[in-house]
Motif scaffolding. Structure first.
Motif, PDB file in Angstrom:
ATOM      1  N   UNK A 160      48.124  14.105  97.944  1.00  0.00           N
ATOM      2  CA  UNK A 160      47.789  15.506  98.213  1.00  0.00           C
ATOM      3  C   UNK A 160      47.012  15.653  99.520  1.00  0.00           C
ATOM      4  N   UNK A 161      46.014  14.815  99.717  1.00  0.00           N
ATOM      5  CA  UNK A 161      45.150  14.934 100.900  1.00  0.00           C
ATOM      6  C   UNK A 161      45.895  14.547 102.172  1.00  0.00           C
ATOM      7  N   UNK A 162      46.741  13.515 102.079  1.00  0.00           N
ATOM      8  CA  UNK A 162      47.423  13.015 103.274  1.00  0.00           C
ATOM      9  C   UNK A 162      48.463  13.995 103.817  1.00  0.00           C
ATOM     10  N   UNK A 163      48.878  14.963 103.026  1.00  0.00           N
ATOM     11  CA  UNK A 163      49.796  15.988 103.540  1.00  0.00           C
ATOM     12  C   UNK A 163      49.218  16.692 104.758  1.00  0.00           C
TER      13      UNK A 163
ATOM     14  N   UNK B 246      50.029   4.652  99.553  1.00  0.00           N
ATOM     15  CA  UNK B 246      49.262   5.290 100.632  1.00  0.00           C
ATOM     16  C   UNK B 246      50.055   5.247 101.931  1.00  0.00           C
ATOM     17  N   UNK B 247      50.639   4.087 102.237  1.00  0.00           N
ATOM     18  CA  UNK B 247      51.448   3.972 103.458  1.00  0.00           C
ATOM     19  C   UNK B 247      52.654   4.910 103.400  1.00  0.00           C
ATOM     20  N   UNK B 248      53.300   4.967 102.254  1.00  0.00           N
ATOM     21  CA  UNK B 248      54.487   5.820 102.075  1.00  0.00           C
ATOM     22  C   UNK B 248      54.172   7.283 102.363  1.00  0.00           C
ATOM     23  N   UNK B 249      52.937   7.693 102.078  1.00  0.00           N
ATOM     24  CA  UNK B 249      52.553   9.083 102.277  1.00  0.00           C
ATOM     25  C   UNK B 249      51.765   9.303 103.572  1.00  0.00           C
ATOM     26  N   UNK B 250      51.848   8.332 104.480  1.00  0.00           N
ATOM     27  CA  UNK B 250      51.316   8.541 105.822  1.00  0.00           C
ATOM     28  C   UNK B 250      49.867   8.162 106.017  1.00  0.00           C
ATOM     29  N   UNK B 251      49.315   7.386 105.097  1.00  0.00           N
ATOM     30  CA  UNK B 251      47.921   6.996 105.221  1.00  0.00           C
ATOM     31  C   UNK B 251      47.741   5.531 105.559  1.00  0.00           C
ATOM     32  N   UNK B 252      46.504   5.142 105.822  1.00  0.00           N
ATOM     33  CA  UNK B 252      46.143   3.764 106.129  1.00  0.00           C
ATOM     34  C   UNK B 252      45.297   3.217 104.987  1.00  0.00           C
ATOM     35  N   UNK B 253      45.820   2.267 104.187  1.00  0.00           N
ATOM     36  CA  UNK B 253      45.042   1.742 103.061  1.00  0.00           C
ATOM     37  C   UNK B 253      43.978   0.755 103.519  1.00  0.00           C
ATOM     38  N   UNK B 254      42.833   0.772 102.839  1.00  0.00           N
ATOM     39  CA  UNK B 254      41.738  -0.146 103.146  1.00  0.00           C
ATOM     40  C   UNK B 254      41.114  -0.611 101.837  1.00  0.00           C
ATOM     41  N   UNK B 255      41.295  -1.895 101.519  1.00  0.00           N
ATOM     42  CA  UNK B 255      40.684  -2.458 100.312  1.00  0.00           C
ATOM     43  C   UNK B 255      39.234  -2.822 100.594  1.00  0.00           C
TER      44      UNK B 255
ATOM     45  N   UNK C 112      38.223   7.958  98.795  1.00  0.00           N
ATOM     46  CA  UNK C 112      38.050   6.603  98.275  1.00  0.00           C
ATOM     47  C   UNK C 112      38.081   6.661  96.755  1.00  0.00           C
ATOM     48  N   UNK C 113      38.595   5.607  96.155  1.00  0.00           N
ATOM     49  CA  UNK C 113      38.668   5.561  94.702  1.00  0.00           C
ATOM     50  C   UNK C 113      38.405   4.169  94.178  1.00  0.00           C
ATOM     51  N   UNK C 114      37.715   4.111  93.035  1.00  0.00           N
ATOM     52  CA  UNK C 114      37.452   2.835  92.369  1.00  0.00           C
ATOM     53  C   UNK C 114      38.090   2.820  90.992  1.00  0.00           C
ATOM     54  N   UNK C 115      38.470   1.659  90.544  1.00  0.00           N
ATOM     55  CA  UNK C 115      39.052   1.491  89.220  1.00  0.00           C
ATOM     56  C   UNK C 115      38.097   1.966  88.129  1.00  0.00           C
ATOM     57  N   UNK C 116      36.820   1.941  88.391  1.00  0.00           N
ATOM     58  CA  UNK C 116      35.812   2.353  87.408  1.00  0.00           C
ATOM     59  C   UNK C 116      35.813   3.860  87.156  1.00  0.00           C
ATOM     60  N   UNK C 117      36.417   4.643  88.055  1.00  0.00           N
ATOM     61  CA  UNK C 117      36.416   6.090  87.898  1.00  0.00           C
ATOM     62  C   UNK C 117      35.535   6.828  88.875  1.00  0.00           C
ATOM     63  N   UNK C 118      34.844   6.093  89.765  1.00  0.00           N
ATOM     64  CA  UNK C 118      34.128   6.753  90.859  1.00  0.00           C
ATOM     65  C   UNK C 118      35.159   7.194  91.904  1.00  0.00           C
ATOM     66  N   UNK C 119      35.200   8.480  92.190  1.00  0.00           N
ATOM     67  CA  UNK C 119      36.179   9.046  93.125  1.00  0.00           C
ATOM     68  C   UNK C 119      35.422   9.844  94.179  1.00  0.00           C
ATOM     69  N   UNK C 120      35.764   9.597  95.455  1.00  0.00           N
ATOM     70  CA  UNK C 120      34.983  10.129  96.577  1.00  0.00           C
ATOM     71  C   UNK C 120      35.893  10.958  97.486  1.00  0.00           C
ATOM     72  N   UNK C 121      35.633  12.246  97.573  1.00  0.00           N
ATOM     73  CA  UNK C 121      36.421  13.120  98.444  1.00  0.00           C
ATOM     74  C   UNK C 121      35.641  13.361  99.731  1.00  0.00           C
ATOM     75  N   UNK C 122      36.281  13.031 100.848  1.00  0.00           N
ATOM     76  CA  UNK C 122      35.613  13.159 102.142  1.00  0.00           C
ATOM     77  C   UNK C 122      36.417  14.069 103.071  1.00  0.00           C
ATOM     78  N   UNK C 123      37.291  14.887 102.482  1.00  0.00           N
ATOM     79  CA  UNK C 123      38.071  15.826 103.299  1.00  0.00           C
ATOM     80  C   UNK C 123      37.427  17.209 103.285  1.00  0.00           C
ATOM     81  N   UNK C 124      37.195  17.745 102.077  1.00  0.00           N
ATOM     82  CA  UNK C 124      36.563  19.056 101.932  1.00  0.00           C
ATOM     83  C   UNK C 124      35.207  18.963 101.245  1.00  0.00           C
ATOM     84  N   UNK C 125      34.916  17.850 100.662  1.00  0.00           N
ATOM     85  CA  UNK C 125      33.633  17.618  99.989  1.00  0.00           C
ATOM     86  C   UNK C 125      32.857  16.608 100.812  1.00  0.00           C
ATOM     87  N   UNK C 126      31.745  16.092 100.314  1.00  0.00           N
ATOM     88  CA  UNK C 126      30.825  15.336 101.185  1.00  0.00           C
ATOM     89  C   UNK C 126      30.825  13.843 100.962  1.00  0.00           C
ATOM     90  N   UNK C 127      31.882  13.281 100.383  1.00  0.00           N
ATOM     91  CA  UNK C 127      32.023  11.830 100.356  1.00  0.00           C
ATOM     92  C   UNK C 127      31.207  11.112  99.309  1.00  0.00           C
TER      93      UNK C 127
END
Length: 464
Positions: free
Chosen positions: A264-267, A288-297, A319-334
């Motif tokens: 959604x964000x990479x659009x 991520x690559x398929x949708x035009x982004x750059x993945x970073x582990x 950014x996203x973690x398997x634990x469920x911590x999800x970080x939006x840095x596009x419209x929110x504050x990361x």
């Protein structure tokens, strides 16, 4: 002062045993000293709904003001609201008094100073400061004031997120502090909400407030089965993590949620970076690559992830973690925010047509790529032994026709899956996870790691 409460990502212990009011007051004094030396003047404090929260917050505040630093007490709020307040009030500094998903007798501190989330040496440095008595007591103490920041947080979120249509949802707060905000947020977004355990109760009488454990999602699955709710959202004890259940009872784990959010964000952010931790599915990076982004582990841990987000800056949109911590840095504050992540999920899903069986909403979620995977496997080791075993594994165990990544322990990606071994930063265990396209591949990868561990550490009780 008991050193064991100073963990890799936070401070945590059993209240009145290892985490006493006196200890928290001293930690506050150390934090205040550190803040004063950095030229910081104000710190935001908030707490979750645990029974010990108010008195521990008061002890922490008393220590901070001794160093001449002011305290802004925002009361009982989700941890993301504390993070939001540090941004909104431009303090960059704050502490959430929270036991997160730990048992009721626990509590702890998640800390920020000058925009940095404290972890590792920054946390152990507080212990050293206390032990050495390197604590600044100001001639003029700081002041404590209270502020109701929750309405400001709610308005900011509701200004940001808009649903394409009203939705019917179920929400399980697990009696955690998310209950002070979640139902209001989703109702004001236009949702019809079926509530589960949304009253804040520090005894956690219904189930443990940890959506990462499938056992804690059974009630939510039952509600989705017996009502017309389209999707279920679950929050952990301090509401900085999100769990999701579909109408047909499937659990959509956070690495797959990260696929949906990245898509959604990479659009509108082509070429941007999407960060994820080493426990995530092998399907995520290609997606991520398929949708035009750059993945970073990157490394597991909310503090480490926020530090990486800050390092990469605006180029990292999510950014996203398997634990469920999800970080939006596009419209929110990361920062990691389960409530905001839930709202953003509904924003995406609301574009699907409404139906009594939630067919399209369920399809969108269930069609996200996945392999066959194990849950997180923990192998007990002696205190301090984990990192040594992982280093031996890296040095002596070789894998053919595979891509090796050592950013966090050892992750080995094959053409049909991956295996991971890392040392936990919080408990004396090795953490392993495996994924493959089929059962035969999964067993093959597990066998390679099992044989390797038995070779370098024959005394380990390896049962996977």
């Amino acid at each position: 002062m008991i050193k064991s409460i100073f963990k890799a990502y936070d401070i945590r212990g059993v209240v009145d045993e290892t985490l006493t009011e006196q200890a928290v007051r001293q930690i506050g004094h150390a934090l205040g000293t550190e803040a004063q030396q950095r030229g910081l003047t104000d710190m935001v404090l908030g707490r979750d709904g645990r029974l010990s929260g108010e008195r521990l917050l008061n002890a922490l505040a008393q220590g901070i003001v001794l160093a001449g630093v002011n305290v802004i007490d925002v009361g009982m709020v989700p941890t993301p609201v504390v993070y939001f307040a540090t941004k909104h009030l431009q303090t960059g500094s704050g502490v959430a008094v929270t036991g997160s998903h730990n048992p009721p007798e626990y509590n702890g501190l998640k800390m920020m100073l000058g925009g940095d989330t404290l972890y590792g040496d920054m946390i152990s440095g507080l212990y050293e400061r206390i032990v050495k008595g390197d604590l600044h007591t100001a001639q003029q103490h700081g002041v404590i004031k209270t502020l109701d920041i929750l309405p400001v947080f709610l308005e900011a979120l509701l200004q940001d997120v808009k649903l394409a249509r009203p939705m019917k949802i179920a929400v399980d707060c697990g009696n955690g502090v998310g209950g002070v905000a979640a139902v209001e947020i989703f109702k004001r977004l236009g949702c019809e909400v079926t509530e589960l355990f949304c009253d804040v109760d520090g005894h956690f009488p219904n189930h443990h407030p940890d959506p990462a454990d499938p056992h804690n999602l059974v009630d939510l699955q039952n509600i989705l089965r017996t009502t017309d709710a389209e999707v279920g959202l679950a929050f952990d004890g301090d509401a900085d993590r999100l769990g999701v259940v579909t109408k047909d009872g499937q659990i959509i784990y956070p690495d797959r949620l990260s696929m949906l959010f990245a898509q959604d964000i990479l659009q509108s952010h082509q070429g941007a970076t999407v960060i994820f931790d080493a426990k995530c599915s092998a399907h995520l990076a290609p997606w991520i690559r398929q949708h035009g982004g750059t993945p970073l582990m990157w490394k597991t841990g909310h503090s480490l992830m926020k530090a990486k987000l800050r390092e990469v800056g605006a180029a990292a949109v999510f950014a996203g973690e398997m634990s469920g911590h999800l970080y939006f840095n596009d419209r929110w504050s990361g920062f990691d925010d389960g409530l905001y992540a839930g709202a953003r999920l509904l924003e995406i899903l609301s574009r699907q047509p409404q139906s009594t069986d939630a067919k399209e909403v369920t399809r969108v979620l269930n069609e996200l790529p996945q392999g066959i995977s194990t849950p997180e496997i923990n192998v007990k080791v002696k205190e301090g032994e984990g990192p040594h075993i992982v280093e031996l594994f890296k040095t002596h165990i070789k894998f053919d026709n595979a891509q090796v990544n050592t950013v966090d322990g050892l992750r080995v990606d094959f053409s049909d899956g991956f295996g991971l071994v890392r040392s936990s930063n919080t408990t004396p265990v090795l953490v392993l996870r495996f994924e493959a396209n089929d059962e035969a591949g999964l067993e093959r990868i597990k066998a390679q790691f099992r044989t390797g561990l038995q070779r370098i550490a024959p005394d380990l009780n390896v049962t996977f």
